[in-house]
Design a protein around this motif. Structure first.
Motif, PDB file in Angstrom:
ATOM      1  N   ASP A  30       0.822  -1.215   0.000  1.00 59.88           N
ATOM      2  CA  ASP A  30       0.000   0.000   0.000  1.00 59.88           C
ATOM      3  C   ASP A  30       0.854   1.262   0.000  1.00 59.88           C
ATOM      4  N   SER A  31       1.954   1.257   0.739  1.00 60.22           N
ATOM      5  CA  SER A  31       2.788   2.461   0.781  1.00 60.22           C
ATOM      6  C   SER A  31       3.554   2.647  -0.523  1.00 60.22           C
ATOM      7  N   TRP A  32       3.952   1.570  -1.179  1.00 63.35           N
ATOM      8  CA  TRP A  32       4.584   1.716  -2.497  1.00 63.35           C
ATOM      9  C   TRP A  32       3.605   2.373  -3.477  1.00 63.35           C
ATOM     10  N   LYS A  33       2.339   1.964  -3.413  1.00 61.22           N
ATOM     11  CA  LYS A  33       1.354   2.505  -4.356  1.00 61.22           C
ATOM     12  C   LYS A  33       1.107   3.999  -4.146  1.00 61.22           C
ATOM     13  N   THR A  34       1.249   4.487  -2.913  1.00 61.70           N
ATOM     14  CA  THR A  34       1.061   5.928  -2.680  1.00 61.70           C
ATOM     15  C   THR A  34       2.376   6.689  -2.807  1.00 61.70           C
ATOM     16  N   THR A  35       3.453   6.136  -2.264  1.00 61.40           N
ATOM     17  CA  THR A  35       4.752   6.817  -2.284  1.00 61.40           C
ATOM     18  C   THR A  35       5.297   6.962  -3.699  1.00 61.40           C
ATOM     19  N   TYR A  36       5.152   5.923  -4.495  1.00 55.37           N
ATOM     20  CA  TYR A  36       5.779   5.915  -5.820  1.00 55.37           C
ATOM     21  C   TYR A  36       4.817   6.217  -6.962  1.00 55.37           C
ATOM     22  N   LYS A  37       3.592   6.628  -6.638  1.00 57.98           N
ATOM     23  CA  LYS A  37       2.645   7.054  -7.677  1.00 57.98           C
ATOM     24  C   LYS A  37       3.275   8.232  -8.414  1.00 57.98           C
ATOM     25  N   ASP A  38       3.208   8.220  -9.715  1.00 60.22           N
ATOM     26  CA  ASP A  38       3.789   9.246 -10.580  1.00 60.22           C
ATOM     27  C   ASP A  38       5.319   9.206 -10.618  1.00 60.22           C
ATOM     28  N   ILE A  39       5.935   8.204  -9.977  1.00 65.30           N
ATOM     29  CA  ILE A  39       7.389   8.009 -10.063  1.00 65.30           C
ATOM     30  C   ILE A  39       7.663   6.695 -10.794  1.00 65.30           C
ATOM     31  N   ILE A  40       6.999   5.632 -10.340  1.00 71.35           N
ATOM     32  CA  ILE A  40       7.106   4.301 -10.945  1.00 71.35           C
ATOM     33  C   ILE A  40       5.807   4.054 -11.716  1.00 71.35           C
ATOM     34  N   PRO A  41       5.881   3.459 -12.910  1.00 69.97           N
ATOM     35  CA  PRO A  41       4.666   3.240 -13.711  1.00 69.97           C
ATOM     36  C   PRO A  41       3.570   2.482 -12.955  1.00 69.97           C
ATOM     37  N   ASP A  42       2.318   2.914 -13.186  1.00 69.22           N
ATOM     38  CA  ASP A  42       1.159   2.289 -12.531  1.00 69.22           C
ATOM     39  C   ASP A  42       1.070   0.799 -12.797  1.00 69.22           C
ATOM     40  N   ASP A  43       1.398   0.362 -14.025  1.00 70.30           N
ATOM     41  CA  ASP A  43       1.276  -1.069 -14.323  1.00 70.30           C
ATOM     42  C   ASP A  43       2.220  -1.894 -13.443  1.00 70.30           C
ATOM     43  N   PHE A  44       3.387  -1.356 -13.095  1.00 75.73           N
ATOM     44  CA  PHE A  44       4.299  -2.043 -12.176  1.00 75.73           C
ATOM     45  C   PHE A  44       3.700  -2.068 -10.769  1.00 75.73           C
ATOM     46  N   LEU A  45       3.242  -0.910 -10.303  1.00 76.78           N
ATOM     47  CA  LEU A  45       2.674  -0.816  -8.951  1.00 76.78           C
ATOM     48  C   LEU A  45       1.429  -1.684  -8.796  1.00 76.78           C
ATOM     49  N   ASN A  46       0.610  -1.748  -9.837  1.00 72.83           N
ATOM     50  CA  ASN A  46      -0.621  -2.544  -9.770  1.00 72.83           C
ATOM     51  C   ASN A  46      -0.354  -4.044  -9.708  1.00 72.83           C
ATOM     52  N   LYS A  47       0.847  -4.470 -10.111  1.00 69.37           N
ATOM     53  CA  LYS A  47       1.199  -5.889 -10.074  1.00 69.37           C
ATOM     54  C   LYS A  47       1.759  -6.323  -8.712  1.00 69.37           C
ATOM     55  N   ASN A  95      11.600  10.751  -4.514  1.00 69.80           N
ATOM     56  CA  ASN A  95      10.878  10.413  -3.288  1.00 69.80           C
ATOM     57  C   ASN A  95      11.211  11.459  -2.214  1.00 69.80           C
ATOM     58  N   ASN A  96      10.213  12.162  -1.740  1.00 70.86           N
ATOM     59  CA  ASN A  96      10.426  13.222  -0.751  1.00 70.86           C
ATOM     60  C   ASN A  96      10.959  12.724   0.590  1.00 70.86           C
ATOM     61  N   THR A  97      10.968  11.420   0.807  1.00 74.66           N
ATOM     62  CA  THR A  97      11.524  10.864   2.044  1.00 74.66           C
ATOM     63  C   THR A  97      12.994  11.232   2.190  1.00 74.66           C
ATOM     64  N   ARG A  98      13.645  11.533   1.083  1.00 72.80           N
ATOM     65  CA  ARG A  98      15.064  11.899   1.184  1.00 72.80           C
ATOM     66  C   ARG A  98      15.251  13.125   2.063  1.00 72.80           C
ATOM     67  N   TYR A  99      14.267  14.011   2.095  1.00 68.27           N
ATOM     68  CA  TYR A  99      14.367  15.200   2.959  1.00 68.27           C
ATOM     69  C   TYR A  99      14.258  14.829   4.434  1.00 68.27           C
ATOM     70  N   PHE A 100      13.505  13.781   4.728  1.00 69.45           N
ATOM     71  CA  PHE A 100      13.421  13.239   6.087  1.00 69.45           C
ATOM     72  C   PHE A 100      14.807  12.771   6.536  1.00 69.45           C
ATOM     73  N   TYR A 101      15.484  12.014   5.672  1.00 63.07           N
ATOM     74  CA  TYR A 101      16.826  11.536   6.005  1.00 63.07           C
ATOM     75  C   TYR A 101      17.804  12.700   6.165  1.00 63.07           C
ATOM     76  N   GLU A 102      17.716  13.664   5.272  1.00 64.07           N
ATOM     77  CA  GLU A 102      18.593  14.845   5.357  1.00 64.07           C
ATOM     78  C   GLU A 102      18.354  15.603   6.666  1.00 64.07           C
ATOM     79  N   HIS A 103      17.098  15.704   7.066  1.00 65.54           N
ATOM     80  CA  HIS A 103      16.747  16.409   8.303  1.00 65.54           C
ATOM     81  C   HIS A 103      17.458  15.787   9.508  1.00 65.54           C
ATOM     82  N   TYR A 104      17.626  14.469   9.464  1.00 63.88           N
ATOM     83  CA  TYR A 104      18.294  13.779  10.561  1.00 63.88           C
ATOM     84  C   TYR A 104      19.775  13.509  10.277  1.00 63.88           C
TER      85      TYR A 104
END
Length: 175
Positions: free
Chosen positions: A20-37, A130-139
């Motif tokens: 579920d988190s891959w489908k929301t985190t990587y939407k518009d980054i990784i193709p939908d057909d990959f995420l849907n599988k 992936n905006n999570t990189r800013y989380f890592y940078e913050h720490y």
């Protein structure tokens, strides 16, 4: 919210968060057909293997109802030849639990584990988009290298971040 070490009975919950988190985190980054599988069944098999691995440390976040809403894991990848180091291989949260400090608590558990093992350096890979990189940078993570990878037929930049001082990160996570 409860943070604890994962056990084998958690694998279905971890797999659900992973998909579920891959489908929301990587939407518009990784193709939908990959995420849907992506499938819960396939990820359950993967996480069953991961939980029983002795060199893998997995921690989960449970909500008040005992449902797993996030997880994090770490182990030293075979490609990591740096002495006294380890790799954070995933931190994922369900979308509606993000931004509530749970990721920070999961990260803290990993760094407590690193300290207990005498780890000095930690690495994490994250897609550039992936905006999570800013989380890592913050720490305190700093960019170590960039390489191109292919996921779902798309070439993406994967960033590897490094922390060089476990104690410094733990002091930031205490605040």
């Amino acid at each position: 919210m409860r943070i604890r070490k994962a056990v084998i009975s958690d694998v279905k919950g971890i797999a659900k968060v992973h998909v579920d988190s891959w489908k929301t985190t990587y939407k518009d980054i990784i193709p939908d057909d990959f995420l849907n599988k992506l499938s819960y069944e396939q990820r359950t098999k993967l996480w069953t293997q991961n939980v029983i691995r002795k060199d893998n440390y997995i921690t989960v976040a449970e909500n008040a109802d005992g449902e797993i809403v996030g997880f994090a894991d770490c182990w030293k990848r075979e490609t990591n030849s740096v002495p006294f180091s380890s790799d954070i291989t995933s931190i994922y949260l369900l979308d509606h639990y993000q931004g509530k400090g749970i990721g920070k608590r999961l990260l803290k558990q990993l760094f407590i584990h690193f300290k207990q093992l005498g780890i000095k350096n930690a690495y994490v890979d994250v897609l550039e988009e992936n905006n999570t990189r800013y989380f890592y940078e913050h720490y305190g993570a700093t960019l170590h290298r960039t390489k191109q990878i292919k996921i779902g037929g798309v070439v993406l930049n994967e960033l590897t971040y490094e922390w060089c001082d476990v104690d410094c990160v733990l002091s930031m996570l205490e605040k």
